[in-house]
Scaffold this motif. Structure first.
Motif: not given
Lengths: 347, 347
Positions: A199-227
């Motif tokens: 289901d390409e449509c569902a895949l798209l939603a999954v990609i966006q969700k994964a990227v949004s998790i990643k983006a949240q983590v990077v926003r909090e800790d760009e240089k990997e000092q923690g989370i």
């Protein structure tokens, strides 16, 4: 076109991630597109149709992790110098994680740093490596040991490129998606369990969700000092698998998948997850065709290679382990004997 | 111990510059000192007596601009990996500008960036290259074309190291000091005209003054978007001299001195300085034993090499020219014919 904002500490390093069809990119400067032969054959014409710049050059690097080295970076720089790119010029990384990591590194050191944008063409690069500014190369000592934190100016994620992606690479990309679900989001884990892969449509939603998790983590800790280090779940073991098996035998995502199973075995022994959770993660990896078993040839040297990991400090290995599904923790006090026991289960 | 604060935009990249005897450096981490054979022979024992760290390693690189390349950087990284340096480790650049530039670059890309400190042992490195975070290497296309803006954690300036510095290198260092006086400080220029070269105390004051000018410029414009480019006065021509004569024939400061005379000839033709000022700058360079004449073999190819300069944008060369003594300006609209005329005076 959907987009997601990555706002990092310095204004300079904030940027947008765009989802959907590639828009027209109007760039009043010299542009160097870096890609590999396969992507060039399949999609370069499409990209060239979208890029309107003063001058556009292309540089093609052989495909594969084994070429992610200083020599390839030097070849990118040489092309940039030959075409007299200047400090206002732009590089475009057009390909998977290998291309993205190397182009980011090359852009970061060309004349002490010029802009670059990411147009990832693999699932793995779309959900993980293109976002967050980790760039670099491998060397004889291990993976990504030389590089920079250097953020792109924009990331364009277009799922159409995935239609030509081999099944094996699609699977490898899912390993990173599952990683993010296990560490951060139990609901997302359930979504993946129920996902209809076709289901390409569902895949798209999954990609966006994964990227949004990643983006949240990077926003909090760009240089990997923690989370941010949590995103290395499966990677300490995975990097050793890649190093010991020789780059190129396994795709990065495959090694991460096998590494997650090893990490889970350790987490199970420590009571951080239970058998039901262990089985559920393994089943989800297998659902997406990710290999879950690896035969370690030499347990002691496999263990030694952990110390080359960037997360290992003061001769202590920092393990990233799941804590249930949807949680994550760090352990740097695990006795060597226990780790060797766990590794022996894979020998 | 005197010190000077470099506060840059990000808190991370602020640091102190210390003047005077090297204090005891107590570092609870692994330390890699990088130096060259000459400095190692003369001063390594002194430094080792000051550094108290968990583990201390030394890496020695052949001396000279010709070794400022990727290969040397890779050799530093290899030593760092061999001794299992980690993300909390520290590199120390102990030597002149070549060592400082390469160690800064190596530290900046080792595991995506670890700390380093500068202990410059030449006059040129003390007054110029150790401060400001420009790091990098040369390649076939020119000088410093690959590298990073990467700030040290501290700079220790001790004039005692200059006692063993050959006269020629001392002279080369004065070229950068004169550069800063010409561009920014007419009073300082007069101080230099009256300086008794043998007076170590007066020399110390001159070093502190030059560093304070440099620090002020870097504070205002770390990434060289504006005024920092003024510090390249003499360098556009100087880099071409180094490229055409082959790295190693002239010291960097010598090439800059000759480059300043070329820039001044252009400034004179444009009416930016008068003959008296032209003569005063030349006389000051000569007072410190800096060469002021260079024979250009091929005017056209000398001109072409300007386009490899990082300051050249969109195929326009950005010249940094004095405006009187104590002032500076940028020109990117000088007709090629005029530049060739000026170069012909040196042919």
């Amino acid at each position: 076109m959907d987009s997601l904002d990555i706002s990092l500490k310095g204004e300079e390093s904030s940027y947008q991630i765009y989802f959907g069809d590639l828009p027209k990119l109007i760039l009043d400067k010299k542009v160097l597109i870096v890609t590999n032969p396969k992507i060039a054959g399949l999609h370069l014409q499409t990209l060239l149709g979208r890029v309107q710049a003063r001058e556009v050059y292309c540089h093609i690097i052989p495909d594969g992790e084994v070429y992610k080295n200083f020599k390839s970076v030097e070849s990118i720089l040489e092309t940039a110098f030959n075409h007299h790119l200047d400090r206002k010029s732009l590089m475009i990384a057009f390909g998977g994680g290998v291309i993205g990591d190397m182009v980011g590194f090359a852009a970061g050191i060309f004349m002490r740093g010029i802009d670059f944008i990411q147009i990832p063409t693999t699932l793995l690069a779309q959900v993980d490596s293109s976002v967050g500014g980790k760039t670099g190369i491998n060397n004889a000592f291990g993976k990504n040991l030389v590089g920079l934190f250097y953020q792109p100016k924009a990331v364009y994620i277009n799922s159409q490129f995935l239609r030509t992606l081999p099944q094996r690479e699609l699977s490898a990309g899912f390993a990173e998606i599952i990683k993010m679900a296990v560490c951060f989001d139990r609901e997302f884990f359930k979504v993946l369990e129920n996902l209809n892969i076709g289901d390409e449509c569902a895949l798209l939603a999954v990609i966006q969700k994964a990227v949004s998790i990643k983006a949240q983590v990077v926003r909090e800790d760009e240089k990997e000092q923690g989370i941010r280090a949590a995103l290395n779940y499966g990677h300490t073991f995975g990097h050793s698998i890649e190093l010991q098996s020789g780059y190129g035998k396994y795709l990065h995502g495959e090694a991460v998948g096998m590494g997650m199973v090893m990490a889970n075995t350790l987490a199970l022994a420590l009571g951080l997850i239970n058998q039901v959770e262990f089985d559920a993660i393994k089943a989800l990896l297998e659902k997406f065709g990710i290999p879950t078993s690896y035969a370690i040839k030499n347990v002691e040297s496999f263990y030694e290679s952990f110390f080359l990991d960037k997360k290992s400090l003061n001769s202590r290995i920092k393990f990233v382990l799941p804590q249930g599904i949807g949680g994550v923790c760090f352990k740097d006090d695990i006795p060597k004997a226990l780790v060797l026991d766990i590794l022996s289960e894979f020998a």
